[in-house]
Design an enzyme around this catalytic site. Structure first.
Site, PDB file in Angstrom:
ATOM      1  N   GLY A 299      -6.417  -1.879  -2.010  1.00 36.02           N
ATOM      2  CA  GLY A 299      -7.029  -1.537  -0.728  1.00 36.02           C
ATOM      3  C   GLY A 299      -8.021  -0.399  -0.848  1.00 36.02           C
ATOM      4  O   GLY A 299      -9.118  -0.443  -0.262  1.00 36.02           O
TER       5      GLY A 299
ATOM      6  N   ASP B 199      -1.132  -0.963  -7.931  1.00 34.24           N
ATOM      7  CA  ASP B 199      -1.469  -0.244  -6.708  1.00 34.24           C
ATOM      8  C   ASP B 199      -2.955   0.121  -6.684  1.00 34.24           C
ATOM      9  O   ASP B 199      -3.545   0.423  -7.726  1.00 34.24           O
ATOM     10  CB  ASP B 199      -0.626   1.033  -6.632  1.00 34.24           C
ATOM     11  CG  ASP B 199      -0.570   1.618  -5.242  1.00 34.24           C
ATOM     12  OD1 ASP B 199      -0.982   0.927  -4.283  1.00 34.24           O
ATOM     13  OD2 ASP B 199      -0.117   2.765  -5.105  1.00 34.24           O
TER      14      ASP B 199
ATOM     15  N   ARG C 263       5.584   7.353  -7.683  1.00 30.86           N
ATOM     16  CA  ARG C 263       6.876   6.950  -7.149  1.00 30.86           C
ATOM     17  C   ARG C 263       7.172   5.512  -7.571  1.00 30.86           C
ATOM     18  O   ARG C 263       6.285   4.785  -7.989  1.00 30.86           O
ATOM     19  CB  ARG C 263       6.897   7.080  -5.631  1.00 30.86           C
ATOM     20  CG  ARG C 263       5.810   6.310  -4.900  1.00 30.86           C
ATOM     21  CD  ARG C 263       5.879   6.522  -3.393  1.00 30.86           C
ATOM     22  NE  ARG C 263       4.820   5.792  -2.714  1.00 30.86           N
ATOM     23  CZ  ARG C 263       3.609   6.295  -2.455  1.00 30.86           C
ATOM     24  NH1 ARG C 263       3.320   7.535  -2.819  1.00 30.86           N
ATOM     25  NH2 ARG C 263       2.703   5.564  -1.834  1.00 30.86           N
ATOM     26  N   LEU C 264       8.445   5.125  -7.438  1.00 28.12           N
ATOM     27  CA  LEU C 264       8.887   3.795  -7.862  1.00 28.12           C
ATOM     28  C   LEU C 264       8.750   2.752  -6.768  1.00 28.12           C
ATOM     29  O   LEU C 264       8.741   1.550  -7.056  1.00 28.12           O
ATOM     30  CB  LEU C 264      10.345   3.846  -8.341  1.00 28.12           C
ATOM     31  CG  LEU C 264      10.614   4.685  -9.587  1.00 28.12           C
ATOM     32  CD1 LEU C 264      12.092   4.623  -9.946  1.00 28.12           C
ATOM     33  CD2 LEU C 264       9.761   4.222 -10.756  1.00 28.12           C
TER      34      LEU C 264
ATOM     35  N   THR D 181       9.338  -6.440  -0.315  1.00 29.13           N
ATOM     36  CA  THR D 181       9.934  -6.760   0.976  1.00 29.13           C
ATOM     37  C   THR D 181       9.244  -5.974   2.085  1.00 29.13           C
ATOM     38  O   THR D 181       9.160  -6.443   3.225  1.00 29.13           O
ATOM     39  CB  THR D 181      11.440  -6.444   0.967  1.00 29.13           C
ATOM     40  OG1 THR D 181      11.643  -5.105   0.467  1.00 29.13           O
ATOM     41  CG2 THR D 181      12.197  -7.407   0.058  1.00 29.13           C
TER      42      THR D 181
ATOM     43  N   ASN E  66       6.055  -5.271   2.164  1.00 31.16           N
ATOM     44  CA  ASN E  66       4.696  -5.767   2.373  1.00 31.16           C
ATOM     45  C   ASN E  66       4.593  -6.759   3.531  1.00 31.16           C
ATOM     46  O   ASN E  66       3.485  -7.012   4.028  1.00 31.16           O
ATOM     47  CB  ASN E  66       4.153  -6.433   1.101  1.00 31.16           C
ATOM     48  CG  ASN E  66       3.800  -5.444   0.017  1.00 31.16           C
ATOM     49  OD1 ASN E  66       3.748  -5.799  -1.168  1.00 31.16           O
ATOM     50  ND2 ASN E  66       3.542  -4.189   0.378  1.00 31.16           N
TER      51      ASN E  66
ATOM     52  N   ARG F 159       2.560  -5.743   6.660  1.00 35.15           N
ATOM     53  CA  ARG F 159       1.097  -5.724   6.718  1.00 35.15           C
ATOM     54  C   ARG F 159       0.599  -6.742   7.746  1.00 35.15           C
ATOM     55  O   ARG F 159       1.372  -7.553   8.243  1.00 35.15           O
ATOM     56  CB  ARG F 159       0.510  -6.025   5.332  1.00 35.15           C
ATOM     57  CG  ARG F 159       0.863  -4.956   4.305  1.00 35.15           C
ATOM     58  CD  ARG F 159       0.189  -5.195   2.981  1.00 35.15           C
ATOM     59  NE  ARG F 159       0.508  -4.141   2.022  1.00 35.15           N
ATOM     60  CZ  ARG F 159      -0.022  -4.043   0.817  1.00 35.15           C
ATOM     61  NH1 ARG F 159      -0.919  -4.939   0.411  1.00 35.15           N
ATOM     62  NH2 ARG F 159       0.317  -3.051   0.009  1.00 35.15           N
TER      63      ARG F 159
END
Length: 247
Positions: free
Chosen positions: A19, A16, A190-191, A62, A64, A67
């Site tokens: 961006g 992560d 978070r997961l 799933t 993503n 975007r």
């Protein structure tokens, strides 16, 4: 295959911050993803050198697909380029490539590149690189439940025979051991729908480092933290239980 003492056998990573890394530098989001590929290369190399046998990377969820079309297309091009340029290296180091997720969702060119790389490395045994692509943890469990229900309706299994082992056997890559360590970069805690079943007893490691800046030194810090932990798997362990890789 066994990992050295104190080293996780299986590491999973939520990559992560691409961006944000790009935004901080006034670059496009795709430039951040491109820099993140260098961290993937570093991670694969560091796992190989440390003796980690399985590395699962959350490459595309799933969610993503929501975007922008331009960003999704750019990510697919980066993936295809990665496969073309790294299959030979996986050959060299005896690494097997695998994919979990809804492979049919991906563009045809990417599917073909993945299948070529997976077929070319299918016999390799030194380690496994597993890419989660068009992957969602809830979707994976739902698919497993649907298949078990279909078999039960057909009379192939009895409902009372359904247990954790049966559910695990119907997930993606059921032969792969559950992750010992989950790493998430960029400070998020978070997961994000990643390996929800398999991460039940994983050690969680969160870092503020953005993924494009996560290289060998940051991975070593995660391994050091892992080695200090005592894994109890929900039970009470002896005071002299070994940290890190103890069962």
């Amino acid at each position: 295959m066994t990992s050295p003492a104190g080293i996780p056998r299986h590491v999973a990573v939520i990559m992560d911050g691409n961006g944000r890394w790009a935004q901080q530098r006034g670059l496009s989001r795709l430039a951040g993803h491109a820099e993140g590929v260098k961290s993937v290369e570093a991670m694969v190399r560091a796992c190989r050198e440390a003796g980690v046998q399985y590395l699962t990377l959350y490459a595309f969820s799933t969610e993503n697909w929501s975007r922008t079309p331009a960003e999704v297309a750019g990510l697919m091009r980066l993936l295809e380029k990665f496969l073309r340029s790294h299959t030979a290296e996986m050959h060299k180091h005896d690494i097997r490539l695998r994919v979990i997720g809804r492979l049919d969702d991906l563009p045809l060119a990417v599917r073909n590149a993945l299948r070529r790389a997976m077929q070319a490395t299918a016999g390799h045994t030194a380690g496994q690189l597993i890419l989660a692509l068009s992957y969602g943890g809830r979707d994976e469990i739902t698919r497993a439940a649907r298949e078990i229900a279909r078999q039960a309706a057909a009379g192939a299994i009895r409902p009372e025979a359904v247990d954790e082992a049966m559910i695990s056997a119907h997930l993606y890559a059921p032969d792969v051991p559950d992750p010992d360590l989950l790493i998430r970069t960029s400070g998020e805690l978070r997961l994000s729908n990643f390996l929800l079943w398999q991460l039940s007893y994983a050690e969680l490691y969160f870092t503020d480092v953005l993924w494009p800046d996560f290289r060998e030194a940051e991975f070593q810090a995660a391994l050091q933290e892992y080695s200090r932990r005592q894994r109890r798997f929900g039970g009470v362990r002896d005071a002299d239980a070994q940290p890190g890789g103890a069962a």
